[in-house]
Design a protein around this motif. Structure first.
Motif, PDB file in Angstrom:
ATOM      1  N   ALA A   9      56.535  50.271  42.987  1.00 22.12           N
ATOM      2  CA  ALA A   9      57.214  50.981  44.082  1.00 22.12           C
ATOM      3  C   ALA A   9      56.230  51.862  44.840  1.00 22.12           C
ATOM      4  O   ALA A   9      56.280  51.938  46.073  1.00 22.12           O
ATOM      5  N   GLU A  10      55.328  52.516  44.132  1.00 20.80           N
ATOM      6  CA  GLU A  10      54.320  53.352  44.790  1.00 20.80           C
ATOM      7  C   GLU A  10      53.378  52.505  45.648  1.00 20.80           C
ATOM      8  O   GLU A  10      53.024  52.900  46.758  1.00 20.80           O
ATOM      9  N   ALA A  11      52.988  51.343  45.144  1.00 18.20           N
ATOM     10  CA  ALA A  11      52.125  50.453  45.920  1.00 18.20           C
ATOM     11  C   ALA A  11      52.853  49.974  47.178  1.00 18.20           C
ATOM     12  O   ALA A  11      52.274  49.924  48.270  1.00 18.20           O
ATOM     13  N   LEU A  76      60.865  56.414  46.132  1.00 19.11           N
ATOM     14  CA  LEU A  76      62.220  56.499  45.560  1.00 19.11           C
ATOM     15  C   LEU A  76      63.096  55.336  46.019  1.00 19.11           C
ATOM     16  O   LEU A  76      63.819  54.732  45.217  1.00 19.11           O
ATOM     17  N   GLU A  77      63.048  55.016  47.295  1.00 19.81           N
ATOM     18  CA  GLU A  77      63.848  53.900  47.823  1.00 19.81           C
ATOM     19  C   GLU A  77      63.501  52.590  47.123  1.00 19.81           C
ATOM     20  O   GLU A  77      64.380  51.835  46.712  1.00 19.81           O
ATOM     21  N   LEU A  78      62.201  52.330  47.015  1.00 23.41           N
ATOM     22  CA  LEU A  78      61.777  51.055  46.432  1.00 23.41           C
ATOM     23  C   LEU A  78      61.990  51.012  44.923  1.00 23.41           C
ATOM     24  O   LEU A  78      62.317  49.962  44.370  1.00 23.41           O
ATOM     25  N   THR A  79      61.849  52.146  44.250  1.00 25.00           N
ATOM     26  CA  THR A  79      62.151  52.194  42.816  1.00 25.00           C
ATOM     27  C   THR A  79      63.626  51.900  42.578  1.00 25.00           C
ATOM     28  O   THR A  79      63.988  51.107  41.701  1.00 25.00           O
ATOM     29  N   SER A  80      64.474  52.515  43.387  1.00 20.34           N
ATOM     30  CA  SER A  80      65.907  52.277  43.272  1.00 20.34           C
ATOM     31  C   SER A  80      66.239  50.803  43.522  1.00 20.34           C
ATOM     32  O   SER A  80      67.030  50.199  42.796  1.00 20.34           O
ATOM     33  N   LEU A  92      57.922  42.312  46.821  1.00 23.18           N
ATOM     34  CA  LEU A  92      57.297  43.624  46.992  1.00 23.18           C
ATOM     35  C   LEU A  92      55.821  43.572  46.593  1.00 23.18           C
ATOM     36  O   LEU A  92      54.976  44.183  47.252  1.00 23.18           O
ATOM     37  N   GLU A  93      55.503  42.826  45.552  1.00 24.39           N
ATOM     38  CA  GLU A  93      54.093  42.642  45.166  1.00 24.39           C
ATOM     39  C   GLU A  93      53.308  41.993  46.301  1.00 24.39           C
ATOM     40  O   GLU A  93      52.190  42.401  46.620  1.00 24.39           O
ATOM     41  N   ARG A  94      53.910  40.974  46.928  1.00 23.82           N
ATOM     42  CA  ARG A  94      53.242  40.296  48.058  1.00 23.82           C
ATOM     43  C   ARG A  94      53.037  41.244  49.216  1.00 23.82           C
ATOM     44  O   ARG A  94      51.978  41.259  49.854  1.00 23.82           O
ATOM     45  N   LEU A  95      54.057  42.058  49.510  1.00 23.59           N
ATOM     46  CA  LEU A  95      53.949  43.025  50.602  1.00 23.59           C
ATOM     47  C   LEU A  95      52.817  44.017  50.347  1.00 23.59           C
ATOM     48  O   LEU A  95      51.979  44.253  51.215  1.00 23.59           O
ATOM     49  N   ALA A  96      52.786  44.576  49.151  1.00 25.14           N
ATOM     50  CA  ALA A  96      51.756  45.557  48.815  1.00 25.14           C
ATOM     51  C   ALA A  96      50.360  44.939  48.896  1.00 25.14           C
ATOM     52  O   ALA A  96      49.420  45.566  49.389  1.00 25.14           O
TER      53      ALA A  96
END
Length: 147
Positions: A9-11, A76-80, A92-96
């Protein structure tokens, strides 16, 4: 597993806020909106939030300070989201991974390196991007006599 999700989520949050007000913004915005596709009610609010955040960054006197402030929100948004829908993990891994290299040198976040060495009973107090307060013990009688 929770630590892994937080790091991811942080990435993702770093990718989102770093891309704001750059040439990659529209592509990144679209990728973030796609992550939330199953949640149609949330998606409309998310699009408004993304656009508002990008405007804040674009119009700020210090865009990096705004990005830093927005980083926690998007983490927080992405962790949720990852807890609600683990299937978005790969996207999300691809986006980061895609956003970081796509920004090039000037728009990418600073890379900080620091080397600190203490010798001969020395003490090093070091910090990057933050505040550090160091409080030592009062000098004893033997130390005061050496002054």
């Amino acid at each position: 597993m929770n630590d892994e999700l937080t790091v991811l989520a942080e990435a993702g949050a770093a990718a989102v806020v770093t891309a704001m007000a750059t040439d990659l913004w529209q592509e990144t915005r679209g990728a973030v909106v796609a992550l939330f596709r199953p949640d149609r009610r949330r998606r409309a609010a998310l699009e408004t939030q993304l656009d508002g955040n990008a405007t804040l960054v674009r119009e700020a006197a210090d865009p990096d300070a705004v990005r830093q402030a927005l980083f926690a929100y998007w983490t927080l948004e992405l962790t949720s989201l990852l807890h609600r829908d683990p299937a978005v993990r790969t996207a999300l891994e691809r986006l980061a991974a895609a956003v970081g290299p796509g920004l090039g040198g000037e728009a990418r976040g600073r890379e900080l390196r620091q080397t600190n060495t203490a010798r001969d009973s020395g003490t090093v107090f070091a910090v990057q991007q933050g505040t550090q307060n160091a409080y030592g013990a009062k000098a004893g009688p033997a130390e005061e006599s050496q002054r």
